[in-house]
Design an enzyme around this catalytic site. Structure first.
Site, PDB file in Angstrom:
ATOM      1  N   ASP A  86       2.388  -1.546  -5.983  1.00  0.00           N
ATOM      2  CA  ASP A  86       2.861  -2.833  -5.448  1.00  0.00           C
ATOM      3  C   ASP A  86       1.669  -3.751  -5.182  1.00  0.00           C
ATOM      4  O   ASP A  86       0.533  -3.302  -5.017  1.00  0.00           O
ATOM      5  CB  ASP A  86       3.666  -2.631  -4.159  1.00  0.00           C
ATOM      6  CG  ASP A  86       2.878  -1.987  -3.028  1.00  0.00           C
ATOM      7  OD1 ASP A  86       2.131  -1.025  -3.296  1.00  0.00           O
ATOM      8  OD2 ASP A  86       2.990  -2.455  -1.878  1.00  0.00           O
ATOM      9  N   GLU A 144       2.350   0.286  -0.345  1.00  0.00           N
ATOM     10  CA  GLU A 144       1.096   0.336   0.421  1.00  0.00           C
ATOM     11  C   GLU A 144       0.805  -0.991   1.101  1.00  0.00           C
ATOM     12  O   GLU A 144       0.312  -1.047   2.223  1.00  0.00           O
ATOM     13  CB  GLU A 144      -0.066   0.734  -0.492  1.00  0.00           C
ATOM     14  CG  GLU A 144      -1.321   1.181   0.247  1.00  0.00           C
ATOM     15  CD  GLU A 144      -2.278   0.065   0.626  1.00  0.00           C
ATOM     16  OE1 GLU A 144      -3.163   0.299   1.456  1.00  0.00           O
ATOM     17  OE2 GLU A 144      -2.150  -1.063   0.093  1.00  0.00           O
TER      18      GLU A 144
HETATM   19 ZN   LIG Z   1      -4.605  -1.570  -2.376  1.00  0.00          ZN
END
Ligand SMILES: [Zn+2]
Length: 379
Positions: A86, A144
């Site tokens: 992501d 993340e």
């Molecule tokens: Zn990263």
């Protein structure tokens, strides 16, 4: 030149193609369908280049995640590489463009470049017939950039089985220093309750929640310690209703950064158990440590020394550095597994419009990862 680096240098164009493919598949954390699309491409690339077992971890709210397993070695003491697909970029917010050896684009440095060099590190280990006596796990998550709520569990579960963790997140500076230290982070929400009243009529009988919060803020700042690497930021405050009303409620959001696991307990204690400065007010704090620091332990220093040796054999000087930001490496370090971060490509500008990767050094960074994996897979 090592066989691995030679192989990767001969395939620099193909490595670049992989990075282009992954970058074009834009994958903002909050858009599951797009992150899933990026995951499909990652999987295709893994199957095309490396092969081995693929486990898809279906997710409801965020993109699906992948656990790729390479090699037939032992699971005990496996080698773990973690990455995320992501990005912080909304679709179309940042154009993809190449200028000479530099590729600009959303997530190209953070961290599709890191995913690319990992795929090619495994490919190079395979093509050069490297012997590996431990299994290699490449775990790729999808949230993340928004706190890893949906991946923390699997990261910890895999880390527990691992002897070492490599994180090919963005590197530091023009020479690609690795990260041997990352701060840990904790977030707290403070709620102050006072006694409201008319600002004129009850001027001396109310108890202002805002005034109490002001004392709290200044007192909280005393917990910061520059030498020890502890910082405290009160980033959001609100409270009160009208200028002529003594405030009944006030709130603050507190962000604490630390560098050592040993600091956690003391600072958490101090933030959760607040003294009260104004009679009649009540202070409540909720929150906890979110990520333990990635600590520069003896094992991490040794890892760094070994990486430095590999880099030097390739004609590069490898430095180390610290980052104030946290990554998934903080989780693995937090449970005591030696973790080294910032192994990604050379580049700069993570989370900024200048985000880019230096394509000419992709073989070097990929070889660096491949050779440290090989070393630890045979320890
Ligand atoms: Zn990263």
């Amino acid at each position: 030149m090592s066989a691995i680096l030679k192989y990767l240098k001969e395939h620099n164009n193909q490595i670049t193609d992989t990075l282009f493919r992954l970058t074009k598949a834009e994958s903002p954390s909050h858009t599951k369908a797009l992150v899933d699309e990026c995951g499909n491409i990652l999987r295709e690339e893994y199957e095309r280049l490396v092969g081995g077992s693929v486990e898809k971890i279906e997710k409801g709210e965020v993109g699906n995640q992948y656990k790729f397993t390479y090699g037939t070695g032992d699971e005990e003491g496996q080698i773990l590489v973690i990455g995320h697909m992501d990005t912080v970029w909304d679709v179309g917010a940042l154009p993809i463009k190449q200028e000479g050896d530099l590729l600009y684009g959303p997530g190209v440095f953070d961290m599709k470049g890191g995913l690319t060099i990992t795929l090619w590190a495994l490919k190079a280990l395979k093509e050069t017939g490297a012997q590996l006596s431990r299994k290699i796990i490449f775990l790729v998550t999808s949230d993340e950039e928004i706190g890893s709520i949906h991946s923390k569990e699997i990261i910890l579960a895999e880390a527990k089985k691992s002897s070492v963790v490599f994180v090919p997140e963005s590197s530091i500076g023009p020479d690609g220093a690795v990260k041997t230290e990352r701060k840990g982070a904790a977030q707290f929400l403070m709620k102050v309750e006072g006694i409201s009243g008319h600002a004129g009529i009850n001027a001396w009988d109310g108890a202002s929640a805002i005034e109490e919060l002001a004392h709290q803020i200044l007192d909280l700042k005393k917990l910061a310690n520059r030498e020890e690497g502890i910082s405290v930021n009160i980033g959001v405050v609100n409270g009160g209703t009208r200028g002529n009303v003594i405030a009944k409620e006030a709130f603050a959001e507190i962000d604490v950064r630390i560098t050592k696991k040993a600091q956690v307990e003391k600072i958490t204690e101090a933030i959760l158990n607040r003294p009260v400065f104004i009679n009649g007010t009540n202070v409540e704090v909720l929150g906890e440590i979110d990520r333990y620091p990635l600590e520069r332990t003896e094992a991490v220093i040794q890892l760094y020394e070994e990486l430095k040796g590999i880099a030097s054999a390739h004609g590069y000087d490898l430095e180390e550095g610290a980052s104030g930001g946290a990554s998934d490496g903080n989780f693995t370090s937090g449970i005591g597994i030696p973790t080294i971060d910032g192994l990604g490509p050379l580049g700069d500008g993570a989370h900024s419009e200048q985000e880019h990767v230096d394509l000419s050094n992709l073989p070097y960074r990929s070889a660096l990862l491949a050779e440290i994996i090989q070393k630890y897979a045979n320890k």
